[in-house]
Design a protein around this motif. Structure first.
Motif, PDB file in Angstrom:
ATOM      1  N   GLY A  32       0.138 -63.179 -11.004  1.00 52.44           N
ATOM      2  CA  GLY A  32      -1.073 -63.208 -10.194  1.00 52.44           C
ATOM      3  C   GLY A  32      -0.833 -62.947  -8.720  1.00 52.44           C
ATOM      4  O   GLY A  32      -1.698 -63.248  -7.897  1.00 52.44           O
ATOM      5  N   CYS A  91      -0.231 -60.739  -5.171  1.00 49.47           N
ATOM      6  CA  CYS A  91      -1.008 -59.630  -4.592  1.00 49.47           C
ATOM      7  C   CYS A  91      -0.206 -58.334  -4.534  1.00 49.47           C
ATOM      8  O   CYS A  91      -0.764 -57.270  -4.265  1.00 49.47           O
ATOM      9  N   GLY A 104       3.602 -65.415  -7.411  1.00 54.15           N
ATOM     10  CA  GLY A 104       2.179 -65.616  -7.621  1.00 54.15           C
ATOM     11  C   GLY A 104       1.845 -67.042  -8.024  1.00 54.15           C
ATOM     12  O   GLY A 104       2.726 -67.834  -8.375  1.00 54.15           O
ATOM     13  N   THR A 116      -1.792 -67.603 -12.549  1.00 51.42           N
ATOM     14  CA  THR A 116      -3.200 -67.625 -12.933  1.00 51.42           C
ATOM     15  C   THR A 116      -3.331 -68.025 -14.401  1.00 51.42           C
ATOM     16  O   THR A 116      -2.369 -67.933 -15.183  1.00 51.42           O
ATOM     17  N   PRO A 117      -4.526 -68.488 -14.811  1.00 50.19           N
ATOM     18  CA  PRO A 117      -4.700 -68.908 -16.213  1.00 50.19           C
ATOM     19  C   PRO A 117      -4.290 -67.833 -17.220  1.00 50.19           C
ATOM     20  O   PRO A 117      -3.716 -68.149 -18.263  1.00 50.19           O
ATOM     21  N   ASN A 118      -4.594 -66.576 -16.912  1.00 55.74           N
ATOM     22  CA  ASN A 118      -4.250 -65.506 -17.851  1.00 55.74           C
ATOM     23  C   ASN A 118      -2.758 -65.237 -17.938  1.00 55.74           C
ATOM     24  O   ASN A 118      -2.295 -64.576 -18.878  1.00 55.74           O
ATOM     25  N   GLU A 151      -0.401 -67.820 -17.507  1.00 55.32           N
ATOM     26  CA  GLU A 151       0.335 -69.059 -17.777  1.00 55.32           C
ATOM     27  C   GLU A 151       1.153 -68.985 -19.070  1.00 55.32           C
ATOM     28  O   GLU A 151       2.324 -69.374 -19.097  1.00 55.32           O
ATOM     29  N   CYS A 174       2.252 -68.471  -2.218  1.00 54.07           N
ATOM     30  CA  CYS A 174       1.382 -68.762  -3.371  1.00 54.07           C
ATOM     31  C   CYS A 174       2.135 -69.536  -4.444  1.00 54.07           C
ATOM     32  O   CYS A 174       1.628 -70.525  -4.993  1.00 54.07           O
ATOM     33  N   ALA A 184       1.666 -73.494  -5.408  1.00 52.62           N
ATOM     34  CA  ALA A 184       1.224 -73.785  -6.773  1.00 52.62           C
ATOM     35  C   ALA A 184       2.214 -74.681  -7.505  1.00 52.62           C
ATOM     36  O   ALA A 184       1.824 -75.467  -8.378  1.00 52.62           O
TER      37      ALA A 184
END
Length: 244
Positions: free
Chosen positions: A134, A136, A174, A177-179, A181, A203, A207
Motif C-alpha cells: 500500500g 505510494c 507501506g 492495507t486490508p487488501n 494483509e 507509513c 503502522a
C-alpha cells in the motif's frame, strides 16, 4: 552493437561509489537527517513547534523529543521555532532496531541498529523479499535504487530475492492495507526461520505500532521517503557490516 556498449563502458569507467570505505555520496541541500535540539534554549520557547507538526511527532515534557517514526522531515517545526534551536542536520543514520530508539532528544546520537543475531547468521549473505503493501511508490523507488550500478547493493552480500522461500527476511513498505494483509502474512510465513522484517518509511513504521500489525518488525528505517543512503546504512549497521 555489443562493441558500442563495451566502448561506452570503458569510457565511463568505474561508477560504483566508494562508500563505506570512501566518502559518503553527496546529499542534496534539502536533505533532512537527524534532528539537533539545543535543550537549554528550548526551555525559553512556549512550544510553537508542537502545534506546527502536522503528525504530532513532537512532545515536550521537560525536554523536547521528536518521534522519528512519525516525523515526515518536513521542517515545519524548524521554521516555527522563533529561537532557531531546532534544526535537521545532515546525519543520515536513522535506522533503529527498536521502535523506542526512534524517539530522539536531538542530542546528535543516532539510534542503534545492530541486531547481533542477524549479524551472526546473515552477516555475509542476506536475501530479502521486497513487499509493497500500500505504499505510494516513493519508498519503493529508493529501495530499488540500491540495486543500481552506483550503489551496487550486491557487493555487501545483500540481495532482493524473487521467492520468499529462498529469502532470509522481508523489506516491508507501506501501511499494510486490508487488501495486502493476507499477502504480507503469507509472504512472512513462507520465509524460513530465522527471519527478519525491515520496515521502510514513515507509513510502515507508524503502522507497525498497531496491535493488529500482522508481522513483527526487527529494523525500523524512518523517512518519507528515506534516502537510499539511510536505507543502506540501516541494513549495514543491522548486520554489523559497519560500526555503530
Amino acid at each position: 552493437m555489443l562493441l558500442d556498449i563495451l566502448r561506452v563502458r570503458v569510457k565511463q569507467g568505474f561508477r560504483t561509489m566508494a562508500y563505506p570505505d570512501g566518502p559518503l555520496p553527496a546529499l542534496p541541500d534539502r536533505f533532512a537527517g537527524l534532528p539537533v535540539v539545543d535543550q537549554d534554549r528550548c526551555s525559553l520557547c512556549p512550544g510553537h513547534c508542537l502545534s506546527s507538526c502536522p503528525v504530532g511527532a513532537i512532545e515536550k515534557n521537560g525536554a523536547l523529543t521528536i518521534d522519528l517514526g512519525l516525523c515526515l522531515f518536513c521542517r515545519e517545526c524548524q521554521r516555527a521555532c522563533p529561537f532557531g534551536v531546532l534544526s535537521f542536520g545532515s546525519d543520515h543514520r536513522l535506522g533503529s532496531s527498536s521502535r523506542e530508539g526512534l524517539i530522539s532528544s536531538g542530542d546528535g546520537a543516532p539510534p542503534l541498529a545492530l541486531n547481533e543475531r542477524a549479524a551472526g547468521l546473515y552477516g555475509q549473505v542476506f536475501s530479502l523479499r521486497v513487499v509493497s503493501a500500500g505504499g505510494c511508490g516513493a519508498c519503493e523507488a529508493d529501495v530499488n535504487v540500491l540495486n543500481t550500478l552506483a550503489w551496487d547493493l550486491g557487493r555487501f552480500g545483500i540481495n532482493y530475492g524473487a521467492s520468499p522461500r529462498h529469502c532470509d527476511g522481508m523489506i516491508l513498505i507501506g501501511p499494510v492495507t486490508p487488501n495486502m494483509e493476507e499477502a504480507v502474512i503469507e509472504t512472512y510465513r513462507a520465509i524460513p526461520e530465522p527471519k527478519f522484517v525491515i520496515a521502510v518509511g514513515t507509513c510502515t513504521v507508524t503502522a507497525s505500532s498497531r496491535e493488529d500489525f500482522p508481522v513483527p518488525v526487527d529494523l525500523y528505517i524512518p523517512g518519507c521517503p528515506p534516502h537510499p543512503l539511510t536505507i543502506l546504512d540501516g541494513m549495514l549497521r543491522f548486520l554489523g557490516k559497519v560500526e555503530e
